[in-house]
Design a protein around this motif. Structure first.
Motif, PDB file in Angstrom:
ATOM      1  N   GLU A 167      56.616 -68.199 -13.817  1.00  0.00           N
ATOM      2  CA  GLU A 167      55.374 -68.658 -13.122  1.00  0.00           C
ATOM      3  C   GLU A 167      54.911 -69.465 -14.173  1.00  0.00           C
ATOM      4  N   ILE A 168      54.796 -69.180 -15.321  1.00  0.00           N
ATOM      5  CA  ILE A 168      54.179 -70.154 -16.432  1.00  0.00           C
ATOM      6  C   ILE A 168      55.088 -70.240 -17.739  1.00  0.00           C
ATOM      7  N   VAL A 169      55.176 -71.667 -18.246  1.00  0.00           N
ATOM      8  CA  VAL A 169      55.670 -71.944 -19.370  1.00  0.00           C
ATOM      9  C   VAL A 169      54.527 -72.345 -20.265  1.00  0.00           C
ATOM     10  N   ILE A 170      54.341 -71.762 -21.660  1.00  0.00           N
ATOM     11  CA  ILE A 170      53.262 -71.975 -22.313  1.00  0.00           C
ATOM     12  C   ILE A 170      53.773 -73.095 -23.553  1.00  0.00           C
ATOM     13  N   ASP A 171      53.082 -73.989 -23.588  1.00  0.00           N
ATOM     14  CA  ASP A 171      53.503 -75.068 -24.621  1.00  0.00           C
ATOM     15  C   ASP A 171      52.391 -74.681 -25.882  1.00  0.00           C
ATOM     16  N   GLY A 172      53.151 -74.273 -26.683  1.00  0.00           N
ATOM     17  CA  GLY A 172      52.596 -73.914 -27.934  1.00  0.00           C
ATOM     18  C   GLY A 172      53.054 -74.728 -29.106  1.00  0.00           C
ATOM     19  N   GLY A 173      53.694 -75.827 -28.629  1.00  0.00           N
ATOM     20  CA  GLY A 173      54.161 -76.672 -29.744  1.00  0.00           C
ATOM     21  C   GLY A 173      55.710 -76.497 -29.743  1.00  0.00           C
ATOM     22  N   PHE A 174      56.374 -77.200 -30.662  1.00  0.00           N
ATOM     23  CA  PHE A 174      57.978 -77.054 -30.857  1.00  0.00           C
ATOM     24  C   PHE A 174      58.297 -75.609 -31.436  1.00  0.00           C
ATOM     25  N   GLY A 175      59.287 -75.118 -30.669  1.00  0.00           N
ATOM     26  CA  GLY A 175      59.624 -73.807 -31.156  1.00  0.00           C
ATOM     27  C   GLY A 175      60.807 -73.764 -32.158  1.00  0.00           C
ATOM     28  N   GLY A 176      61.174 -72.451 -32.798  1.00  0.00           N
ATOM     29  CA  GLY A 176      62.259 -72.725 -33.745  1.00  0.00           C
ATOM     30  C   GLY A 176      63.626 -72.419 -33.058  1.00  0.00           C
ATOM     31  N   PHE A 177      64.481 -72.459 -33.679  1.00  0.00           N
ATOM     32  CA  PHE A 177      66.005 -72.183 -33.015  1.00  0.00           C
ATOM     33  C   PHE A 177      66.722 -70.876 -33.772  1.00  0.00           C
ATOM     34  N   GLU A 178      65.954 -70.377 -34.840  1.00  0.00           N
ATOM     35  CA  GLU A 178      66.741 -69.185 -35.443  1.00  0.00           C
ATOM     36  C   GLU A 178      66.046 -68.049 -34.879  1.00  0.00           C
ATOM     37  N   ALA A 179      66.709 -66.929 -34.544  1.00  0.00           N
ATOM     38  CA  ALA A 179      66.266 -65.710 -33.927  1.00  0.00           C
ATOM     39  C   ALA A 179      65.813 -64.812 -34.996  1.00  0.00           C
ATOM     40  N   SER A 180      64.964 -63.750 -34.405  1.00  0.00           N
ATOM     41  CA  SER A 180      64.781 -62.785 -35.283  1.00  0.00           C
ATOM     42  C   SER A 180      65.807 -61.893 -36.149  1.00  0.00           C
ATOM     43  N   THR A 181      65.506 -61.519 -37.391  1.00  0.00           N
ATOM     44  CA  THR A 181      66.395 -60.553 -37.930  1.00  0.00           C
ATOM     45  C   THR A 181      66.254 -59.088 -37.285  1.00  0.00           C
ATOM     46  N   VAL A 182      67.539 -58.489 -36.635  1.00  0.00           N
ATOM     47  CA  VAL A 182      67.477 -57.160 -36.191  1.00  0.00           C
ATOM     48  C   VAL A 182      67.741 -56.117 -37.266  1.00  0.00           C
ATOM     49  N   VAL A 183      66.881 -55.151 -37.205  1.00  0.00           N
ATOM     50  CA  VAL A 183      67.000 -53.818 -38.042  1.00  0.00           C
ATOM     51  C   VAL A 183      67.087 -52.530 -37.528  1.00  0.00           C
ATOM     52  N   ASP A 184      68.321 -51.592 -37.470  1.00  0.00           N
ATOM     53  CA  ASP A 184      68.450 -50.558 -36.913  1.00  0.00           C
ATOM     54  C   ASP A 184      67.583 -49.659 -37.670  1.00  0.00           C
ATOM     55  N   CYS A 185      66.598 -48.966 -36.862  1.00  0.00           N
ATOM     56  CA  CYS A 185      65.796 -47.885 -37.640  1.00  0.00           C
ATOM     57  C   CYS A 185      65.801 -46.483 -36.942  1.00  0.00           C
ATOM     58  N   THR A 186      67.104 -46.518 -35.918  1.00  0.00           N
ATOM     59  CA  THR A 186      67.281 -45.323 -35.375  1.00  0.00           C
ATOM     60  C   THR A 186      67.342 -44.155 -36.117  1.00  0.00           C
ATOM     61  N   THR A 187      67.944 -44.352 -37.351  1.00  0.00           N
ATOM     62  CA  THR A 187      67.873 -43.170 -38.356  1.00  0.00           C
ATOM     63  C   THR A 187      67.266 -43.761 -39.606  1.00  0.00           C
ATOM     64  N   ARG A 194      71.696 -58.148 -37.288  1.00  0.00           N
ATOM     65  CA  ARG A 194      71.708 -59.410 -36.865  1.00  0.00           C
ATOM     66  C   ARG A 194      70.784 -60.017 -38.017  1.00  0.00           C
ATOM     67  N   GLN A 195      71.342 -60.779 -38.977  1.00  0.00           N
ATOM     68  CA  GLN A 195      70.526 -61.682 -39.803  1.00  0.00           C
ATOM     69  C   GLN A 195      70.053 -62.878 -39.292  1.00  0.00           C
ATOM     70  N   GLY A 196      68.924 -62.905 -39.235  1.00  0.00           N
ATOM     71  CA  GLY A 196      68.015 -64.151 -38.409  1.00  0.00           C
ATOM     72  C   GLY A 196      67.220 -64.683 -39.531  1.00  0.00           C
ATOM     73  N   LYS A 197      66.011 -65.040 -39.045  1.00  0.00           N
ATOM     74  CA  LYS A 197      64.882 -65.645 -39.571  1.00  0.00           C
ATOM     75  C   LYS A 197      64.373 -65.057 -40.905  1.00  0.00           C
ATOM     76  N   GLY A 198      64.271 -63.699 -40.784  1.00  0.00           N
ATOM     77  CA  GLY A 198      63.432 -62.893 -41.645  1.00  0.00           C
ATOM     78  C   GLY A 198      64.242 -62.213 -42.675  1.00  0.00           C
ATOM     79  N   GLU A 199      64.026 -62.790 -44.125  1.00  0.00           N
ATOM     80  CA  GLU A 199      64.853 -61.950 -45.118  1.00  0.00           C
ATOM     81  C   GLU A 199      64.108 -60.581 -45.046  1.00  0.00           C
ATOM     82  N   ILE A 200      64.966 -59.680 -45.395  1.00  0.00           N
ATOM     83  CA  ILE A 200      64.447 -58.206 -45.574  1.00  0.00           C
ATOM     84  C   ILE A 200      65.217 -57.500 -46.582  1.00  0.00           C
ATOM     85  N   ASP A 201      64.449 -56.600 -47.300  1.00  0.00           N
ATOM     86  CA  ASP A 201      65.098 -55.901 -48.573  1.00  0.00           C
ATOM     87  C   ASP A 201      65.032 -54.450 -48.157  1.00  0.00           C
ATOM     88  N   LEU A 202      65.999 -53.705 -47.926  1.00  0.00           N
ATOM     89  CA  LEU A 202      66.155 -52.523 -47.462  1.00  0.00           C
ATOM     90  C   LEU A 202      66.519 -51.643 -48.705  1.00  0.00           C
TER      91      LEU A 202
END
Length: 202
Positions: A167-187, A194-202
């Motif tokens: 229904e709608i595409v929001i134009d909020g300026g140019f987007g990035g092309f690197e996805a988020s960093t995915v962290v498994d916190c199920t335990t 998946r290592q993405g844009k965000g650096e994380i120190d576990l």
């Protein structure tokens, strides 16, 4: 509809338009702090199913992700240990997806996998939409590995491609092309899936 919204100071009238579309079960494409994404009211099962069809997602095999405004309501939708909460508080809002066990409030479609991804992007547009909607937004990136980067970063090209599907595409300026960093916190033995844009120190 291609709708211009400025991330620094989102216009209330435009935000209202988007919220109304989501309340009516519509699908919206919006910027995040990583890539442009497609989403709907996370509590509207029909809209979630429509996105799964559009994107070829099998909810029984793939984790679904939701965007929350902040961490305060997350325990409604996911089971969060103290250690996971501390980790998320350190990194959110930011370019991360935290995978957690689902809790009672989410519709059945999320429970088949028993896990849900939680996002709190550092982007005023989508967070303001979520805040005013009063529900999380189910979210999935529009980026496909086999397409030209411009088609997932330039709002006008995104509109050209998806105008008949959403229904709608929001134009909020140019987007990035690197996805988020995915962290498994199920335990509490956290791991980066998946290592993405965000650096994380576990």
């Amino acid at each position: 509809m291609l709708l211009k919204i400025y991330p620094q100071n989102p216009n209330q009238k435009e935000i209202d338009k988007v919220v109304r579309v989501l309340q009516e079960g519509g699908i919206v494409i919006y910027p995040t702090d990583t890539v442009y994404a497609m989403g709907c009211d996370a509590m509207n099962v029909r809209a979630v199913e429509k996105i799964c069809q559009l994107k070829g997602i099998n909810p029984q095999k793939n984790n679904l992700s939701i965007i929350c405004y902040d961490l305060s309501g997350i325990s409604e939708y996911a089971k969060v240990s103290n250690a996971a909460f501390k980790l998320m508080r350190r990194y959110l809002p930011g370019p991360y997806t935290f995978i957690l066990p689902t809790s009672g409030e989410l519709p059945k479609i999320y429970k088949k996998k028993k896990e849900v991804g939680i996002r709190v992007p550092d982007n005023n547009i989508i967070r303001e939409i979520v805040r005013q909607l009063g529900n999380p937004v189910m979210t999935t990136s529009i980026h496909d590995d086999d397409e030209y980067i411009e088609y997932s970063t330039d709002p006008e090209l995104i509109y050209e491609k998806y105008q008949n599907q959403v229904e709608i595409v929001i134009d909020g300026g140019f987007g990035g092309f690197e996805a988020s960093t995915v962290v498994d916190c199920t335990t509490d033995d956290f791991s980066v899936i998946r290592q993405g844009k965000g650096e994380i120190d576990l």
